[in-house]
Design an enzyme around this catalytic site. Structure first.
Site, PDB file in Angstrom:
ATOM      1  N   ASP A 233      61.247  33.671   9.891  1.00 11.84           N
ATOM      2  CA  ASP A 233      59.990  34.409   9.929  1.00 11.84           C
ATOM      3  C   ASP A 233      58.889  33.375  10.202  1.00 11.84           C
ATOM      4  O   ASP A 233      59.063  32.189   9.966  1.00 11.84           O
ATOM      5  CB  ASP A 233      59.742  35.164   8.618  1.00 11.84           C
TER       6      ASP A 233
HETATM    7  C1  GLC Z   1      55.285  38.284  10.509  1.00  7.52           C
HETATM    8  C2  GLC Z   1      56.298  39.235   9.919  1.00  7.52           C
HETATM    9  C3  GLC Z   1      57.472  39.465  10.812  1.00  7.52           C
HETATM   10  C4  GLC Z   1      56.994  39.373  12.248  1.00  7.52           C
HETATM   11  C5  GLC Z   1      56.617  37.935  12.504  1.00  7.52           C
HETATM   12  C6  GLC Z   1      56.028  37.738  13.898  1.00  7.52           C
HETATM   13  O1  GLC Z   1      54.714  37.514   9.534  1.00  7.52           O
HETATM   14  O2  GLC Z   1      56.768  38.973   8.609  1.00  7.52           O
HETATM   15  O3  GLC Z   1      58.005  40.754  10.513  1.00  7.52           O
HETATM   16  O4  GLC Z   1      58.023  39.775  13.138  1.00  7.52           O
HETATM   17  O5  GLC Z   1      55.728  37.427  11.537  1.00  7.52           O
HETATM   18  O6  GLC Z   1      54.802  38.396  14.011  1.00  7.52           O
END
Ligand code: GLC
Length: 740
Positions: A233
């Site tokens: 993440d």
């Molecule tokens: C965010 C989210 C994740 C998302 C990623 C990219 O913080 O937790 O679900 O796909 O970052 O935006």
């Protein structure tokens, strides 16, 4: 063949080139190795469509005109359909849109368990029940990956609160992990064949999910044999050596110091210093190359890769179909719904002029026209369009009904729109929910101002309702409350909606209450209202679908994929306080999540898991249970050992669909188990008077629980009760079966 090619490519790569593939070169793209024919991996959010384009190193959207896209129903809305075919179709749409926008990985679906109604990202998730999650996640992934796009199932694992999400240590016992929080991901790997998976921000039992050998190496790689890619993440990686030794493959983040990422220069230095073996790096590169081969980005099939397409009429039809099936009729007394055409017939002709006075519908509540697509956090969508309930009603009814709108309540504006995207500062530690800080002088003044404004709006709405033949209230939540990075601090409807609803019901007891929201709310007016309709965020055609249901063009067939507790204080986490805390949260309730908890405690919810009404009626006859020979507790868990058959008849006058649910209860077991657990379901569409025989099968695994002594699922011999019904609290037939 594939593995041989991977090795051949790997041999040509320098350490620097390998490292470039393992981290973001921009916010949503990994590094390419141009000279070696290795492309970048283009990722994009999100579960409800392909997110707008960002420049590589800025959170200010580029502001293009060609990145408007289809806005799909949220996973909650999809889950409310209980329709695995709609899940597959939604996957196809999302996959084609992703490919159409030139992306390789869609950062979806989000399948975390809805452990507590206040979690800000519940709208993005499916259910409180691991079986329903599995059965919808698998076809969704298959649909996505048919378009030569990788699904990226998230957030692995136990990411069920937003407060302090980057650092909170989530403590989950092994049985709860195995029976509740991991099954969706395991099904995604074993049955969905997902090409990628995203680790969660939080810690799980003391280790960050991005660096947890227990989670990523032992469970995901060794036990499940996963050979896809693990993408972090954004900003969830906190070390180089530990993360490199874990089974994480690609590090993404929200900062622009791409060369400083843990898997960038620091990784190269760690390998040169002997702290990380090059073999560990090679393994990550292998997983990424394998994903590229599967996506036909490289290799012998590269020329055959699907093109994809976005904003197609077919996609919009599919979206509308899912939206229609996602509407949940929670309550409908005196046949108040649907609003029949007769009720909207103009009045009798005037004696002199012949003029026929139009009927008036008062549509009250900001969610009748509030746009939801642009909010929610990373799931935000730059929708090609979004039909609101008000517009939907006007489109379906046309000009022969006098439709009047009043907002009824006031939504305070958000920060100015020209600020950078919220995500730029999303790594700052957010440990207190909205209400933790004191209200300032200014805020107190603003609140009084808002209150005064609200009263004016309320009076205006009530005056309108006095004059109307029909009153439809459309309220609920929005992405100021259903939003990534924040949890709600209560289940109470914001903006003083409860007062307005109660006043409306006093003026017109036939007021239809429609809730548009991504997670349950308290409904103190539940007994006053005769008709209550629930609408998760259901995409660009949600207003059309809702109007069609309210007006009887479509028969509602959605069912709740989660329990709606009457009060937050009825929930286990509302009682044990183990939700929304910073630092550390203990899942004390173990496997007793959702209806498993309420049934154990004998707590009556406002509306039960699996609940949903129809405009037609069904009968259920002739339940037959066949047990396979040697229906024993020992043996392969996948083996089908029980077959149920049931005749379902549409005994009403309108075509409709019923969702037949089968729950299994273990009469006596060496460990404590829930009263019953969902283990099979099917959706059957029936014309008026039509009967269909539906078959449900149960594998041995449907009877098993996770034995923490033997570290595996086991079914114990003995009696089990099979409960078949249209909701967890509406069981029509029960049968007892015995496992030898
Ligand atoms: C965010 C989210 C994740 C998302 C990623 C990219 O913080 O937790 O679900 O796909 O970052 O935006």
């Amino acid at each position: 063949m594939q593995e041989k090619l991977i090795e051949q490519i790997l041999e040509t790569l320098t350490l620097e080139e390998k490292s470039a593939m393992l981290h973001g070169a921009t916010f949503f793209r990994s590094g390419a190795v141009e000279g070696k024919g290795i492309p970048a991996v283009e990722t994009s959010d999100g579960p409800m469509g392909v997110r707008n384009e960002f420049p590589g190193d800025s959170w200010f959207p580029v502001g293009l005109s060609d990145d408007f896209v289809s806005y799909l129903p949220s996973n909650s809305a999809l889950a409310a359909t209980w329709n695995t075919e709609r899940a597959y179709e939604a996957g196809q749409v999302l996959g084609e849109e992703t490919r159409g926008r030139g992306k390789d990985v869609i950062l979806a679906p989000g399948i975390n368990v809805k452990r507590d109604p206040l979690c800000g990202r519940n709208f993005e998730y499916m259910s409180e029940d691991p079986f329903l999650i599995q059965e919808l996640t698998v076809p969704l992934i298959k649909g996505i990956q048919e378009a030569d796009v990788a699904a990226c199932v998230k957030h692995f694992a136990a990411n069920s609160q937003e407060t302090d999400r980057l650092w909170v240590d989530t403590v989950v016992d092994e049985r709860a992990l195995r029976e509740i929080y991991l099954p969706g991901f395991e099904a995604a790997v074993h049955r969905g064949g997902t090409y990628s998976l995203m680790n969660a921000y939080n810690k799980l039992n003391g280790e960050h999910c991005s660096e947890s050998k227990a989670l990523l190496n032992r469970i995901l790689r060794e036990e499940w044999g996963y050979d896809g890619t693990v993408i972090s993440d954004w900003g969830s990686v906190h070390t180089t050596v530990q993360a490199a030794e874990s089974a994480l493959d690609m590090e993404m983040s929200v900062t622009t110091n791409f060369d400083e990422y843990f898997f960038a220069k620091p990784l190269i230095e760690a390998v040169k210093a002997g702290e990380v073996s090059e073999e560990a790096v090679d393994e990550k590169v292998r997983n990424i190359l394998r994903m590229m081969l599967r996506l036909k980005m490289i290799g012998p099939k590269a020329g055959e890769r699907k093109q994809g397409a976005y904003n197609t009429p077919e996609h919009r039809e599919a979206i509308k179909a899912t939206a229609r099936e996602s509407v949940v009729l929670l309550k409908n007394e005196d046949g108040l719904l649907p609003i029949s055409p007769e009720r909207l017939e103009p009045g009798d002709p005037d004696a002199l002029t012949g003029y026929r006075k139009k009927k008036r519908i008062a549509v009250i509540g900001r969610n009748a026209e509030h746009m939801h697509s642009g909010g929610g956090g990373s799931a935000e969508i730059k929708a090609l369009y979004e039909i609101s309930p008000l517009l939907g009603l006007k489109m379906v009814l046309g000009g022969n009904v006098d439709i009047r709108y009043a907002p009824g309540y006031f939504i305070p504006g958000k920060k100015s729109v020209n600020e950078a995207n919220w995500q730029e500062t999303s790594l700052e530690r957010q440990v207190n929910r909205r209400t933790d800080r004191e209200e300032t002088e200014e805020e107190a003044r603003q609140r009084q101002e808002i209150e005064k404004h609200r009263e004016i709006l309320r009076e205006e709405a009530l005056a309108l309702a006095e004059t109307a033949d029909e009153v439809i209230f459309v309220g609920g939540l929005n992405h100021d409350y259903d939003v990534e990075g924040w949890d709600r601090d209560s289940m109470v409807l914001p903006y003083a909606q409860d007062i307005l609803i109660e006043e409306l019901l006093k003026i017109n007891p036939h007021t239809i209450v429609v809730m548009v929201a991504g997670s349950p709310v308290e409904m103190p007016w539940k007994d006053m209202a005769k008709a209550i309709v629930w609408n998760y965020y259901a995409g660009m055609e949600s207003g059309t679908a809702l109007a069609e249901v309210l007006l009887g063009r479509v028969c509602p067939c959605g069912k709740l994929p989660e329990t709606f507790p009457a009060l937050y204080s009825d929930t286990v986490t509302g009682r044990n306080g183990e939700f929304g805390k910073p630092e550390k949260v203990v899942y004390e309730e173990g496997i007793f999540v959702g209806y498993r908890y309420y049934e154990k405690e004998g707590v009556r919810p406002a509306f039960a898991f699996g609940h949903g009404l129809s405009y037609t009626t069904f009968s259920y006859d002739n339940l037959r249970v066949e047990t396979a020979r040697g229906c024993s507790a020992q043996g392969d868990l996948q083996e089908r050992i029980i077959k149920l058959s049931l005749d379902v008849t549409n005994t009403g006058s309108m075509a409709g669909a019923e969702i037949v649910q089968c729950y299994v209860g273990d009469v006596s077991c060496s460990v404590e188990r829930p009263a019953k657990e969902l283990k099979a379901f099917t959706k059957v569409f029936l014309e008026p008077g039509e009967t269909k025989t539906i078959d449900l099968e149960l594998s041995r695994g449907a009877f098993a629980f996770y034995d923490t002594e033997r570290h595996g699922f086991v079914a114990e011999p003995g009696e089990f009760v099979l409960s078949v019904g249209g909701a967890s609290d509406r069981i029509w037939k029960q049968e007892t079966v015995t496992l030898a």
